[in-house]
Design an enzyme around this catalytic site. Structure first.
Site, PDB file in Angstrom:
ATOM      1  N   ASP A  11       0.852  -1.210   0.000  1.00  0.00           N
ATOM      2  CA  ASP A  11       0.000   0.000   0.000  1.00  0.00           C
ATOM      3  C   ASP A  11       0.880   1.250   0.000  1.00  0.00           C
ATOM      4  O   ASP A  11       0.796   2.065   0.909  1.00  0.00           O
ATOM      5  CB  ASP A  11      -0.935  -0.001   1.225  1.00  0.00           C
ATOM      6  CG  ASP A  11      -0.202   0.078   2.552  1.00  0.00           C
ATOM      7  OD1 ASP A  11       0.968  -0.358   2.628  1.00  0.00           O
ATOM      8  OD2 ASP A  11      -0.778   0.613   3.526  1.00  0.00           O
ATOM      9  N   HIS A 243       9.588   0.250   8.317  1.00  0.00           N
ATOM     10  CA  HIS A 243       8.878  -0.967   8.777  1.00  0.00           C
ATOM     11  C   HIS A 243       8.840  -2.089   7.733  1.00  0.00           C
ATOM     12  O   HIS A 243       9.191  -3.229   8.024  1.00  0.00           O
ATOM     13  CB  HIS A 243       7.436  -0.621   9.152  1.00  0.00           C
ATOM     14  CG  HIS A 243       7.295   0.318  10.288  1.00  0.00           C
ATOM     15  ND1 HIS A 243       7.428  -0.052  11.602  1.00  0.00           N
ATOM     16  CD2 HIS A 243       7.023   1.651  10.306  1.00  0.00           C
ATOM     17  CE1 HIS A 243       7.238   0.982  12.383  1.00  0.00           C
ATOM     18  NE2 HIS A 243       6.991   2.031  11.632  1.00  0.00           N
TER      19      HIS A 243
HETATM   20  C1  BDR Z   1       2.838  -0.116   8.552  1.00  0.00           C
HETATM   21  O1  BDR Z   1       1.807   0.850   8.362  1.00  0.00           O
HETATM   22  C2  BDR Z   1       2.040   1.584   7.181  1.00  0.00           C
HETATM   23  O2  BDR Z   1       1.859   2.955   7.411  1.00  0.00           O
HETATM   24  C3  BDR Z   1       3.452   1.288   6.765  1.00  0.00           C
HETATM   25  O3  BDR Z   1       3.591   1.324   5.357  1.00  0.00           O
HETATM   26  C4  BDR Z   1       3.707  -0.082   7.317  1.00  0.00           C
HETATM   27  O4  BDR Z   1       3.269  -1.067   6.420  1.00  0.00           O
HETATM   28  C5  BDR Z   1       3.570   0.195   9.839  1.00  0.00           C
HETATM   29  O5  BDR Z   1       2.699   0.091  10.938  1.00  0.00           O
HETATM   30 CA    CA Z   2       2.901  -0.585   4.044  1.00  0.00          CA
END
Ligand code: BDR
Ligand code: CA
Length: 325
Positions: A11, A243
């Site tokens: 995403d 992340h």
């Molecule tokens: C996750 O949430 C999204 O905002 C980031 O892309 C990552 O996949 C981190 O909590």
């Molecule tokens: Ca993500």
């Protein structure tokens, strides 16, 4: 070592971009498809970004399939342009993608690829788990066909980041997440328990930005907005948390991670909605245990955060970054 086939379900999202370009640069990983999902931004934006990734990496041959535009059951919690920019790429200037989407919905693409490569595909979802839940509900034999699932998301022991209880990917679609985490397939959850500790510092960000390749030029333009979110909101924090790239690091070097094996459930209610609860020994065997009949999941609980961040930087600063054949 033969390279490992993955479908990257994403995403994008700035940390999604870091992860995608890491996977696309790395010879040990064979990205056989990207699937898009709503989440950080609406589906039209995340899908266009996924197309941009394969184009900028010089891999327009890699199919991109558009996925879900909303959660399975309830309304979405909404996009987060204040974290990732209005275009999901830190407001970096980007061209319209020029390549075509797969005609398949992401859920169908996932199943057809898994069936055509039985036992070989690792699913790497780094957004809401809607596409994966749809795929497995449409095709209940999917778990027999995939090699493994490595999820970025969840928080077994850490607090949430999108709410007091919920990590963002889980909170977007807890109903889907509870389906995916309850299927009988080898699944690893790489969540906030480890990703919160992995930080790309200023020197590491500069090293990534210094590589003169289309993927790294985009990252150099996209990362400052996301970095500012961290530095403006977390007292004393320098850099950013990549992340989703931590899940790619897990594929490459799982020995850098500490793990436990426990069943998981996803909280559906109240301010704990989206929280991933690991089974505890006191309640696991109760007659009405929430974890009754649930399979063990490998939960990353920690790791060598410095080595993980160095691995991410090393992959993104390969001499041939972004141009893997
Ligand atoms: C996750 O949430 C999204 O905002 C980031 O892309 C990552 O996949 C981190 O909590
Ligand atoms: Ca993500």
């Amino acid at each position: 070592m033969s390279s490992r086939k993955i479908i990257f379900d994403t995403d994008p999202g700035v940390d999604d971009a870091v992860a995608a370009f890491m996977a696309l640069a790395c010879p040990e990983i064979d990205v056989v498809g990207l699937t898009s999902v709503y989440g950080n931004l609406p589906i039209d934006i995340t899908t266009a970004n996924a197309l941009r990734f394969v184009e900028l990496a010089g891999r327009p041959d890699i199919p991109v399939a558009r996925g879900a535009d909303r959660p399975l059951v309830v309304d979405d919690i909404g996009p987060v342009p204040f974290i990732h920019g209005d275009n999901g790429l830190g407001n970096a200037p980007v061209a319209d993608p020029s390549i075509e989407l797969s005609p398949l919905h992401a859920a169908e693409f996932i199943y057809q690829m898994a069936a055509a490569n039985a036992g070989e595909i690792t699913l790497v979802p780094v957004g809401p788990l809607t596409n994966i839940a749809l795929a497995v509900r449409l095709h209940p034999d999917l778990p027999e066909l995939v090699h493994e699932v490595v999820v970025m998301g969840g928080n077994a022991y850490a607090p949430g980041n999108a709410s007091p209880g919920g990590e963002a990917n889980m909170l977007h679609d807890p109903e889907a997440a509870d389906i995916v985490l309850g299927e009988d397939w080898p699944l690893t959850m790489v969540g906030l328990d480890v990703t919160n500790a992995v930080n790309l510092d200023h020197a590491q960000l500069a090293a990534i930005a210094a590589v003169d390749s289309p993927p790294n030029l985009l990252l150099a333009a996209a990362m400052p907005f996301y970095q500012a979110f961290y530095e403006d909101n977390l007292e004393g924090f320098e850099g950013l948390c990549p992340h989703d790239a931590v899940a790619i690091a897990y594929l490459l070097q799982p020995e850098l991670f500490e793990t436990v094996q426990k069943p998981l459930r996803v909280e559906m209610h109240g301010f704990g909605r989206g929280k991933t609860w690991a089974a505890d020994p006191y309640h696991l065997t109760e007659p009405n245990s929430p974890w009754a009949g649930r399979p063990d999941v490998t939960i990353a609980t920690g790791g060598d955060a410095q080595a993980i961040s160095e691995l991410i930087v090393a992959e993104l600063t390969r001499a041939d970054s972004g141009s893997k054949p």
